[in-house]
Design an enzyme around this catalytic site. Sequence first.
Site, PDB file in Angstrom:
ATOM      1  N   HIS A  34      -8.704   8.033  12.753  1.00  0.00           N
ATOM      2  CA  HIS A  34      -8.189   6.924  11.941  1.00  0.00           C
ATOM      3  C   HIS A  34      -7.980   7.393  10.490  1.00  0.00           C
ATOM      4  CE1 HIS A  34      -8.690   2.330  11.040  1.00  0.00           C
ATOM      5  NE2 HIS A  34      -7.625   2.840  10.467  1.00  0.00           N
ATOM      6  N   ARG A  71      -5.052  -1.746  15.430  1.00  0.00           N
ATOM      7  CA  ARG A  71      -6.427  -1.595  15.900  1.00  0.00           C
ATOM      8  C   ARG A  71      -6.401  -1.194  17.373  1.00  0.00           C
ATOM      9  NH1 ARG A  71      -7.516  -0.941  11.428  1.00  0.00           N
ATOM     10  NH2 ARG A  71      -8.887  -2.153  10.086  1.00  0.00           N
ATOM     11  N   ASN A  85      -3.405  -0.134   1.177  1.00  0.00           N
ATOM     12  CA  ASN A  85      -2.921   1.005   1.959  1.00  0.00           C
ATOM     13  C   ASN A  85      -1.833   0.619   2.965  1.00  0.00           C
ATOM     14  OD1 ASN A  85      -4.541  -0.337   3.733  1.00  0.00           O
ATOM     15  ND2 ASN A  85      -6.076   1.273   3.960  1.00  0.00           N
TER      16      ASN A  85
HETATM   17  P1  NDP Z   1      -0.791  -8.575   6.764  1.00  0.00           P
HETATM   18  O1  NDP Z   1      -1.837  -9.638   6.690  1.00  0.00           O
HETATM   19  O2  NDP Z   1       0.188  -8.429   5.661  1.00  0.00           O
HETATM   20  O3  NDP Z   1       0.067  -8.749   8.089  1.00  0.00           O
HETATM   21  C1  NDP Z   1      -0.452  -9.144   9.295  1.00  0.00           C
HETATM   22  C2  NDP Z   1       0.617  -9.913  10.020  1.00  0.00           C
HETATM   23  O4  NDP Z   1       0.192 -10.115  11.350  1.00  0.00           O
HETATM   24  C3  NDP Z   1       0.921 -11.274   9.429  1.00  0.00           C
HETATM   25  O5  NDP Z   1       2.310 -11.362   9.204  1.00  0.00           O
HETATM   26  C4  NDP Z   1       0.465 -12.218  10.525  1.00  0.00           C
HETATM   27  O6  NDP Z   1       1.266 -13.333  10.679  1.00  0.00           O
HETATM   28  C5  NDP Z   1       0.667 -11.380  11.752  1.00  0.00           C
HETATM   29  N1  NDP Z   1      -0.051 -11.867  12.930  1.00  0.00           N
HETATM   30  C6  NDP Z   1      -1.352 -12.255  13.013  1.00  0.00           C
HETATM   31  N2  NDP Z   1      -1.617 -12.626  14.267  1.00  0.00           N
HETATM   32  C7  NDP Z   1      -0.486 -12.469  14.975  1.00  0.00           C
HETATM   33  C8  NDP Z   1      -0.156 -12.708  16.331  1.00  0.00           C
HETATM   34  N3  NDP Z   1      -1.048 -13.196  17.179  1.00  0.00           N
HETATM   35  N4  NDP Z   1       1.122 -12.425  16.723  1.00  0.00           N
HETATM   36  C9  NDP Z   1       2.036 -11.948  15.849  1.00  0.00           C
HETATM   37  N5  NDP Z   1       1.762 -11.710  14.539  1.00  0.00           N
HETATM   38  C10 NDP Z   1       0.517 -11.982  14.120  1.00  0.00           C
HETATM   39  O7  NDP Z   1      -1.578  -7.214   7.001  1.00  0.00           O
HETATM   40  P2  NDP Z   1      -1.066  -5.705   6.888  1.00  0.00           P
HETATM   41  O8  NDP Z   1       0.338  -5.654   7.364  1.00  0.00           O
HETATM   42  O9  NDP Z   1      -1.385  -5.137   5.571  1.00  0.00           O
HETATM   43  O10 NDP Z   1      -2.042  -5.020   7.947  1.00  0.00           O
HETATM   44  C11 NDP Z   1      -1.987  -5.373   9.330  1.00  0.00           C
HETATM   45  C12 NDP Z   1      -3.112  -4.698  10.085  1.00  0.00           C
HETATM   46  O11 NDP Z   1      -2.941  -3.296  10.081  1.00  0.00           O
HETATM   47  C13 NDP Z   1      -4.513  -4.916   9.472  1.00  0.00           C
HETATM   48  O12 NDP Z   1      -5.074  -6.136   9.841  1.00  0.00           O
HETATM   49  C14 NDP Z   1      -5.273  -3.743  10.057  1.00  0.00           C
HETATM   50  O13 NDP Z   1      -5.792  -4.085  11.321  1.00  0.00           O
HETATM   51  C15 NDP Z   1      -4.210  -2.669  10.226  1.00  0.00           C
HETATM   52  N6  NDP Z   1      -4.345  -1.617   9.210  1.00  0.00           N
HETATM   53  C16 NDP Z   1      -4.559  -0.322   9.637  1.00  0.00           C
HETATM   54  C17 NDP Z   1      -4.759   0.678   8.740  1.00  0.00           C
HETATM   55  C18 NDP Z   1      -4.938   2.105   9.199  1.00  0.00           C
HETATM   56  O14 NDP Z   1      -5.405   2.944   8.417  1.00  0.00           O
HETATM   57  N7  NDP Z   1      -4.572   2.439  10.421  1.00  0.00           N
HETATM   58  C19 NDP Z   1      -4.795   0.428   7.286  1.00  0.00           C
HETATM   59  C20 NDP Z   1      -4.440  -0.932   6.944  1.00  0.00           C
HETATM   60  C21 NDP Z   1      -4.275  -1.910   7.880  1.00  0.00           C
HETATM   61  P3  NDP Z   1       1.286 -14.614   9.752  1.00  0.00           P
HETATM   62  O15 NDP Z   1       0.547 -14.269   8.480  1.00  0.00           O
HETATM   63  O16 NDP Z   1       2.749 -14.820   9.576  1.00  0.00           O
HETATM   64  O17 NDP Z   1       0.597 -15.651  10.532  1.00  0.00           O
END
Ligand code: NDP
Length: 399
Positions: free
Chosen positions: A333, A285, A147
């Site tokens: 949500h 979140r 999603n």
């Molecule tokens: P991804 O895993 O593709 O992306 C998450 C990114 O966050 C990665 O690039 C990671 O960096 C980065 N990251 C982690 N920690 C940090 C930090 N401390 N500072 C900066 N960047 C950081 O996940 P998605 O993009 O698919 O989803 C992200 C979030 O969105 C999910 O974890 C969820 O909480 C939320 N979400 C919400 C939904 C909704 O319905 N509202 C649905 C789906 C997701 P790297 O890997 O480069 O270390």
Amino acid sequence: MAKVVCVLYEDPESGYPTSYARDDVPTITRYPDGQTAPSPSAIDFTPGQLLGSVTGELGLRKYLDANGHAFVVTSSKDGPASVLERELQDADVVISQPFWPAYLTAERMAKAPNLKLAVTAGIGSDHVDLEAAIKRGITVAEVTFSNSISVSEHVVMMILALVRNYLPSYQWVLKGGWNIADCVARSYDLEGMHGGTVAAGRIGLAVLRRLKPFDVRLHYVDRHRLPKEVEEELNLTWHSSVEEMVEVCDVVTINCPLHPETEHLFDEAMLAKMKRGAYIINTARGKICDRDAIAKALESGQLAGYAGDVWFPQPAPQDHPWRSMPHHGMTPHISGTSLSAQARYAAGVREILECWFEGRPIRDEYLIVDGGKLAGVGAKSYSEGNATRGSEEAARFAR
Ligand code: NDP
């Protein structure tokens, strides 16, 4: 034979749908990075049906019954008298969606000695105490990418809604007014603004790509830098810290997972560093933002708007300040649970269960915790720890 407990949100107040607004949803077989969409051996639902509510059962009933598993589906998830608390005691597998999360705290895991697999139907497994799952050897898996694009579309919608003052203007129509000055006194063009994402993962990058045609000047912060070609293609400015990025942005969108590093990242100090009149869109979140600091920043004018769909806890109590703070565009949500998204993550859950029961490996891209450590995609995006503290407050929700 296993016992599978599945926590889903309630059916619509008008009852489970018997017809839908549209007859089909597009079939997505591959995501933008080449990852293939879920590929279970079969599905027992029609894509476009409501699957995420109790009657929809994520389309899993036929498959689990046919294989002799016990399958309990409930929306009752919070407090000691909940069905979840009762059924957990001999559950082998728990499935839940972040929209209506079954908080799997260390205390609950201790009451569930058979629990071996926690599946997130969607993305974001912060409702599971990952530290405790690691200690107990519980596997945690989610349906990565299912999603992400759904959320990125929602983010762009919310950015435009805030910047252009859409929601209050719509309200004037409902009230029978024609109050143009009231509508436009807070309305701006997005063109030329500086927009930045906290994290450029699957969602963050998709948001950047969707903002490019609006001629937004794009910024990002992430632990890992995007490839040079992508930075050049989108004319991105990378920042080494969130503080440095927010100082120059008019719009900030939050797209990182919730884990100990990001909990309360947007507190009073961070908000004070932002440009006066900036907007925040948080579909990641709720706990990444400090609840009271956000409300205060809207009241003082430090923020011009805040929108998103994520809260803590969920469901949010009636007196949660984000329900009543000024200039907000909050919804429950929902961004990742469009009917289109449900078809993908329901198929993904089926794929994960088929792998689990048939002793085949779960795709690395779906694994968050496995074999007593962060694994697969979880080892990249999360840090060990627990983000479920305070979740018991969800039991206070009442209509
Ligand atoms: P991804 O895993 O593709 O992306 C998450 C990114 O966050 C990665 O690039 C990671 O960096 C980065 N990251 C982690 N920690 C940090 C930090 N401390 N500072 C900066 N960047 C950081 O996940 P998605 O993009 O698919 O989803 C992200 C979030 O969105 C999910 O974890 C969820 O909480 C939320 N979400 C919400 C939904 C909704 O319905 N509202 C649905 C789906 C997701 P790297 O890997 O480069 O270390």
